[in-house]
Design a protein around this motif. Structure first.
Motif, PDB file in Angstrom:
ATOM      1  N   GLY A 176    -150.336  23.333   8.398  1.00  0.00           N
ATOM      2  CA  GLY A 176    -149.218  22.413   8.530  1.00  0.00           C
ATOM      3  C   GLY A 176    -149.632  21.015   8.141  1.00  0.00           C
ATOM      4  N   LEU A 177    -148.710  20.085   8.269  1.00  0.00           N
ATOM      5  CA  LEU A 177    -148.989  18.704   7.909  1.00  0.00           C
ATOM      6  C   LEU A 177    -149.929  18.042   8.907  1.00  0.00           C
ATOM      7  CD1 LEU A 177    -148.303  16.596   5.764  1.00  0.00           C
ATOM      8  CD2 LEU A 177    -146.323  15.912   7.145  1.00  0.00           C
ATOM      9  N   HIS A 178    -150.007  18.590  10.120  1.00  0.00           N
ATOM     10  CA  HIS A 178    -150.943  18.069  11.106  1.00  0.00           C
ATOM     11  C   HIS A 178    -152.307  18.742  10.987  1.00  0.00           C
ATOM     12  CE1 HIS A 178    -152.715  16.529  14.684  1.00  0.00           C
ATOM     13  NE2 HIS A 178    -152.670  17.669  15.337  1.00  0.00           N
ATOM     14  N   ARG A 179    -152.332  20.064  10.917  1.00  0.00           N
ATOM     15  CA  ARG A 179    -153.579  20.805  10.738  1.00  0.00           C
ATOM     16  C   ARG A 179    -153.754  21.087   9.254  1.00  0.00           C
ATOM     17  NH1 ARG A 179    -156.338  19.727  15.267  1.00  0.00           N
ATOM     18  NH2 ARG A 179    -155.283  20.475  17.150  1.00  0.00           N
ATOM     19  N   TRP A 258    -140.429  22.406   4.248  1.00  0.00           N
ATOM     20  CA  TRP A 258    -140.480  22.393   2.782  1.00  0.00           C
ATOM     21  C   TRP A 258    -141.876  22.017   2.299  1.00  0.00           C
ATOM     22  CZ3 TRP A 258    -135.497  19.189   1.280  1.00  0.00           C
ATOM     23  CH2 TRP A 258    -134.381  20.026   1.349  1.00  0.00           C
ATOM     24  N   TRP A 259    -142.502  21.074   2.996  1.00  0.00           N
ATOM     25  CA  TRP A 259    -143.831  20.620   2.568  1.00  0.00           C
ATOM     26  C   TRP A 259    -144.804  21.795   2.509  1.00  0.00           C
ATOM     27  CZ3 TRP A 259    -148.767  20.363   4.633  1.00  0.00           C
ATOM     28  CH2 TRP A 259    -149.665  19.540   3.941  1.00  0.00           C
ATOM     29  N   LEU A 260    -144.742  22.665   3.496  1.00  0.00           N
ATOM     30  CA  LEU A 260    -145.593  23.860   3.484  1.00  0.00           C
ATOM     31  C   LEU A 260    -145.152  24.847   2.403  1.00  0.00           C
ATOM     32  CD1 LEU A 260    -146.253  24.884   7.202  1.00  0.00           C
ATOM     33  CD2 LEU A 260    -147.970  24.662   5.406  1.00  0.00           C
ATOM     34  N   GLN A 261    -143.862  25.090   2.333  1.00  0.00           N
ATOM     35  CA  GLN A 261    -143.340  26.099   1.413  1.00  0.00           C
ATOM     36  C   GLN A 261    -143.582  25.744  -0.050  1.00  0.00           C
ATOM     37  OE1 GLN A 261    -139.321  26.022   2.943  1.00  0.00           O
ATOM     38  NE2 GLN A 261    -139.568  28.020   3.931  1.00  0.00           N
ATOM     39  N   GLN A 262    -143.738  24.456  -0.344  1.00  0.00           N
ATOM     40  CA  GLN A 262    -143.883  24.043  -1.729  1.00  0.00           C
ATOM     41  C   GLN A 262    -145.255  24.390  -2.300  1.00  0.00           C
ATOM     42  OE1 GLN A 262    -141.511  20.814  -2.547  1.00  0.00           O
ATOM     43  NE2 GLN A 262    -142.524  20.142  -4.414  1.00  0.00           N
ATOM     44  N   VAL A 286    -134.793  28.181   5.304  1.00  0.00           N
ATOM     45  CA  VAL A 286    -134.791  29.641   5.376  1.00  0.00           C
ATOM     46  C   VAL A 286    -134.876  30.288   4.002  1.00  0.00           C
ATOM     47  CG1 VAL A 286    -133.362  31.640   5.983  1.00  0.00           C
ATOM     48  CG2 VAL A 286    -133.658  29.784   7.618  1.00  0.00           C
ATOM     49  N   ASP A 287    -134.244  29.678   2.995  1.00  0.00           N
ATOM     50  CA  ASP A 287    -134.269  30.304   1.672  1.00  0.00           C
ATOM     51  C   ASP A 287    -135.567  30.064   0.925  1.00  0.00           C
ATOM     52  OD1 ASP A 287    -134.088  27.680   0.863  1.00  0.00           O
ATOM     53  OD2 ASP A 287    -132.143  27.875  -0.130  1.00  0.00           O
ATOM     54  N   GLY A 288    -136.464  29.254   1.500  1.00  0.00           N
ATOM     55  CA  GLY A 288    -137.770  29.037   0.886  1.00  0.00           C
ATOM     56  C   GLY A 288    -137.766  28.177  -0.348  1.00  0.00           C
ATOM     57  N   SER A 289    -136.642  27.523  -0.624  1.00  0.00           N
ATOM     58  CA  SER A 289    -136.536  26.697  -1.831  1.00  0.00           C
ATOM     59  C   SER A 289    -136.828  25.241  -1.500  1.00  0.00           C
ATOM     60  CB  SER A 289    -135.128  26.827  -2.436  1.00  0.00           C
ATOM     61  OG  SER A 289    -134.847  28.171  -2.775  1.00  0.00           O
ATOM     62  N   ALA A 290    -138.088  24.874  -1.521  1.00  0.00           N
ATOM     63  CA  ALA A 290    -138.482  23.498  -1.220  1.00  0.00           C
ATOM     64  C   ALA A 290    -137.972  22.562  -2.309  1.00  0.00           C
ATOM     65  CB  ALA A 290    -139.994  23.409  -1.093  1.00  0.00           C
ATOM     66  N   ARG A 291    -137.617  21.356  -1.896  1.00  0.00           N
ATOM     67  CA  ARG A 291    -136.968  20.437  -2.830  1.00  0.00           C
ATOM     68  C   ARG A 291    -137.635  19.061  -2.845  1.00  0.00           C
ATOM     69  NH1 ARG A 291    -133.096  23.200   0.110  1.00  0.00           N
ATOM     70  NH2 ARG A 291    -131.822  24.661  -1.077  1.00  0.00           N
ATOM     71  N   LEU A 292    -138.929  19.006  -2.689  1.00  0.00           N
ATOM     72  CA  LEU A 292    -139.649  17.741  -2.720  1.00  0.00           C
ATOM     73  C   LEU A 292    -140.228  17.506  -4.110  1.00  0.00           C
ATOM     74  CD1 LEU A 292    -141.627  18.015   0.639  1.00  0.00           C
ATOM     75  CD2 LEU A 292    -139.536  16.716   0.220  1.00  0.00           C
TER      76      LEU A 292
END
Length: 310
Positions: A176-179, A258-262, A286-292
């Motif tokens: 994750g963004l923390h770990r 999203w940050w993880l999924q990307q 839920v759809d896994g479509s990250a947008r960053l």
């Protein structure tokens, strides 16, 4: 396996040793309903969650919802034996223990099979030949439809796969963004800080190359970036998440996921909140479509680490 999110059921049971009551069942039902309403159909358990009560209360929810079992996927984990006054905490992947724990989970859940069985932690005392044999047998018997691991390195996965008939399809890790050790290790090679990371280098790359799904536990960081800050640096990340969420017309929780999924490894976050409102706030992922954008993704990373990349 489907993409998107997994709902982690660790918080549904009781850790105080008391019996489940009507309030526990109502809370579990509300959380499961919120997950389903958000589009989440994968549920993550472990035999130790709530000393078995998380699986038991989930089984009670299933019993009250005919047809629900056919619409969802259930995974559970075994391998950790919690400590008692007479015994230390230990890891136990001996064949008879794995078989017993799986059947105990099935009984509590009220189902005939697990869609996925994960080994919760490595057990250095049990040979991989023995572990692989029981996983293969449970799979061949139809008791578990797929097998995987949790908290294991690429080397450990490779060693176990040599003795396991079915392919290992998942590895659940704290990500994750923390770990961020899983990510920091990839860019700190050939720097003095590399030795401080501790994450087994090459594990993420191995899983991606072998088609092993990476499941990220701790993905929401216990809310530290979305309302429950634990140190001053969390506020800077929270502010950036809020700005990005406003720009995208979504929630900070969704942007965090999203940050993880990307990441190109196809990370699937596990969310463990029991709040229906917070579960709903994750629905945009839920759809896994990250947008960053590339810049936004790195901006979150640099802000969370509190310093520039090397």
């Amino acid at each position: 396996m489907s993409s998107g999110l997994i709902y982690g059921c660790m918080g549904l049971g009781r850790w105080d040793g008391e019996a489940l009551d009507a309030a526990d069942r109502a809370r579990a039902e509300a959380a499961v309903e919120a997950a389903l309403a958000a589009g989440i159909t994968r549920f993550d358990h472990a035999d130790i969650y709530g000393h078995g009560t998380a699986e038991a209360v989930f089984g009670a929810v299933l019993a009250q919802a005919p047809g629900l079992r056919d619409r969802i996927q259930i995974q559970s984990k075994c391998g950790i034996r919690l400590g008692t006054a007479d015994s230390p905490q230990m890891y136990d992947l001996r064949a008879h223990t794995v078989r017993a724990r799986v059947h105990e989970s099935l009984e509590r859940l009220g189902t005939g099979h697990l869609d996925l069985l994960l080994l919760h932690r490595p057990d250095p005392l049990t040979p991989p030949e023995e572990i692989g044999a029981v996983l293969t047998a449970l799979h061949d018997e139809g008791v578990v439809h797929a097998v995987g691991v949790s908290n294991m390195s690429a080397v450990q996965i490779t060693a176990l796969q040599r003795h396991t008939g079915p392919r290992l399809v998942a590895n659940q890790l704290e990500m994750g963004l923390h770990r961020r050790a899983w990510l920091e290790g990839a860019v700190l090679v050939n720097t003095p800080a590399s030795a401080e990371v501790g994450f087994p280098h090459g594990t993420v790359e191995h899983c991606r190359a072998e088609g092993i799904e990476l499941q990220a536990w701790g993905a929401l960081a216990n809310g530290r970036f979305t309302g429950l800050p634990q140190d001053p640096g969390d506020e800077a990340v929270a502010d950036l998440l809020r700005r990005l969420a406003e720009d995208q017309g979504t929630t900070p929780e969704t942007v965090l996921l999203w940050w993880l999924q990307q990441h190109p490894a196809g990370v699937v976050p596990v969310i463990g909140t029991t709040s229906p409102e917070r579960i709903a706030s994750c629905s945009g992922a839920v759809d896994g479509s990250a947008r960053l954008s590339h810049e936004e993704w790195y901006g979150l990373w640099v802000t969370a680490r509190g310093g520039q990349l090397p």
